[in-house]
Write an enzyme that holds these catalytic residues in place. Sequence first.
Site, mmCIF file in Angstrom:
data_model
loop_
_atom_site.group_PDB
_atom_site.id
_atom_site.type_symbol
_atom_site.label_atom_id
_atom_site.label_comp_id
_atom_site.label_asym_id
_atom_site.label_seq_id
_atom_site.Cartn_x
_atom_site.Cartn_y
_atom_site.Cartn_z
ATOM 1 N N SER A 1 39.297 34.794 33.336
ATOM 2 C CA SER A 1 39.857 35.961 34.018
ATOM 3 C C SER A 1 40.944 35.482 34.991
ATOM 4 O O SER A 1 41.912 34.873 34.555
ATOM 5 C CB SER A 1 38.756 36.755 34.706
ATOM 6 O OG SER A 1 39.214 38.032 35.075
ATOM 7 N N ASP B 1 38.287 43.132 24.877
ATOM 8 C CA ASP B 1 38.355 43.042 26.338
ATOM 9 C C ASP B 1 39.081 44.263 26.907
ATOM 10 O O ASP B 1 40.255 44.481 26.635
ATOM 11 C CB ASP B 1 39.101 41.762 26.731
ATOM 12 C CG ASP B 1 38.977 41.436 28.212
ATOM 13 O OD1 ASP B 1 38.705 42.354 29.008
ATOM 14 O OD2 ASP B 1 39.164 40.257 28.558
ATOM 15 N N HIS C 1 35.312 40.847 27.866
ATOM 16 C CA HIS C 1 35.817 40.047 28.983
ATOM 17 C C HIS C 1 34.853 38.887 29.255
ATOM 18 O O HIS C 1 34.061 38.901 30.194
ATOM 19 C CB HIS C 1 35.981 40.918 30.222
ATOM 20 C CG HIS C 1 36.841 40.304 31.278
ATOM 21 N ND1 HIS C 1 38.171 39.992 31.077
ATOM 22 C CD2 HIS C 1 36.576 39.936 32.555
ATOM 23 C CE1 HIS C 1 38.672 39.473 32.181
ATOM 24 N NE2 HIS C 1 37.722 39.419 33.085
#
Length: 617
Positions: free
Chosen positions: A460, A544, A576
């Site tokens: 991320s 995601d 994600h």
Amino acid sequence: MLIPRKILFGNPEKASPQVSPDGQQLAYLAPEEDVLNVWVRTVGATDDRAITHDRHRGVQTYFWQPGSANIIYMQDAGGNENFRIYQTSITTGETRDLTPFDDVRAGVVAVDDAHPNFMLVALNQRSPELHDVYRLNFETGELELDTENPGDVSDWKADHDFVVRAAAGQLPGGIQEIRIRDNRDAPWKALQQWGPDETMGGVAGYSPDNQSMWLISSVGANTSRLVEVDIATEHERVIADDPHYDVAGIEVNPRTHKLEAVAFVRAKTEWTIFDPQVAADWDFLRAAHHGEVSINSRSYNDDIWVVTYSADDAPARYFLYHRASKKLEFLFESRPELAQYKLAKMEPVAFPARDGLKLHGYLTRPANGAAKPPMVMLVHGGPWVRDGWGFNALVQLLANRGYSVLQVNYRGSTGYGKDFLNAGDREWARKMHDDLLDTKQWAIAHGHADASRVAVMGGSYGGYATLVSLAFTPGEFACGVDIVGPSNLITLLESIPPYWAPYRAMLEKRVGRMDEPEFLKSRSPLYRAGNIKDPLLIGQGANDPRVKQAESDQIVSAMRANKKAVEYIVFPDEGHGFVRPENSLRFFAATEQFLAKHLGGQAEPPAPDEDWSEFLK
């Protein structure tokens, strides 16, 4: 001795136990046909049986329904984060989808054993951007609208009578407004407003008599404090604070609703006890075993607790605690096979950044004890979270393979007060990146790493930081591993999930505004992809919703157009991050080989079922 990847990243043997409200049953997660499901057994017996039967993604989040007859669990489809709420009977095994709506995200607002017939849930069924509150009848499955979102509420809080009386509204300019009402039919009124520079606090709960509200707030201080506000008079008093660290959580009695303890995450998690009736319990539990102790669940009469012991060099260990007799009954470890291996210790560290800001982090030394070993800088995501002390499977894998692992809470991380948090505003790819470079130099200067063999890795925001490291400062790192990291801040902000809409003002304050594209371009690795010369591995989930696959696709395309090599792995059934153990094993098998090639550490050869070639893109 190499720790097999499957012991670290395969399914746990058993995990996440929860005692039923009546204290008679114990639920936990364990594999059934290699997929995590909910199992149940009678306390003190061995009648364990699986009651859910997921065959693909596995159950990650569950809890007991009041009354102890059913399990409630949540599941999305392939990582799209549109969670549904399911109910499974522990006697018949029948499962019902209680929120059977496509493209709708369900969340839990309140569930309480004092209200056994229904729960409060949030659904964005009326509008993708906004969650309204519904009453969900456990028996019939009927959903009744309870509270409609006026257009800016990001969070709801029900009192002990199951009345939604508090709301967090997100106003223009990143201002948060805490609203209150006297009852379900009363109008809302503003209780407090917080400016955009305050920490990310909110409503933590209510006093036992429902007359006061507990807030986590940094108003009037640098760090967030637990404060109690009298709803009628708005008089405020501070319950718990620390001059250097934010409040991290509270522990409340499930039946009386008395505040029992407040947590601060300093170098490690520390609990301050406020209720003398549980002080002896906490003293006993802290002395009983190594590691941090936390309460996993409690019976409704509070006679039985499920407690977890967490340490840096051991997997989670779970116990039943019988309060009357002060007896700890061992349940299980999450990964007992790790007992035959020596795990690495995680050492809290602190040092100044180039501008004098004090940075905190964790250093884990390699298992082989090599002097000046290769190092992996593991950058946390968010960025508005923080790294903490404790067992981390990826850290243990890297240390076992001969790498020093360094994690830093760079500016913009939470937990250290609003000055530290706000120091990261509009500093993506600038001072936040400088903190990583300063961390690397500190490690080299103190002999913790070989200067020529340092990798950067993260997911991320940590993936973004990896791309920034290679694109903005080529040559600083020997290689990088990016997991679901954004490459273009313009497309990232354009494609945020619709239910993040109330937070857009805060995102633009901390990252950058959509009406300044040149600024956003100047902080986006995509526009410097031609500078990347160091080896790069990218992992992405096709579903995601936060960092869409296009973020990885576009930087891979740009690199390949510039004749730059990049290894790109896309899993079609992930979002994600990687939830399915099969995919984690494949990706970290690829990561091991990649790091061994470019840093020189050890690597376990991939097993046949860890072949990632079909996922290369």
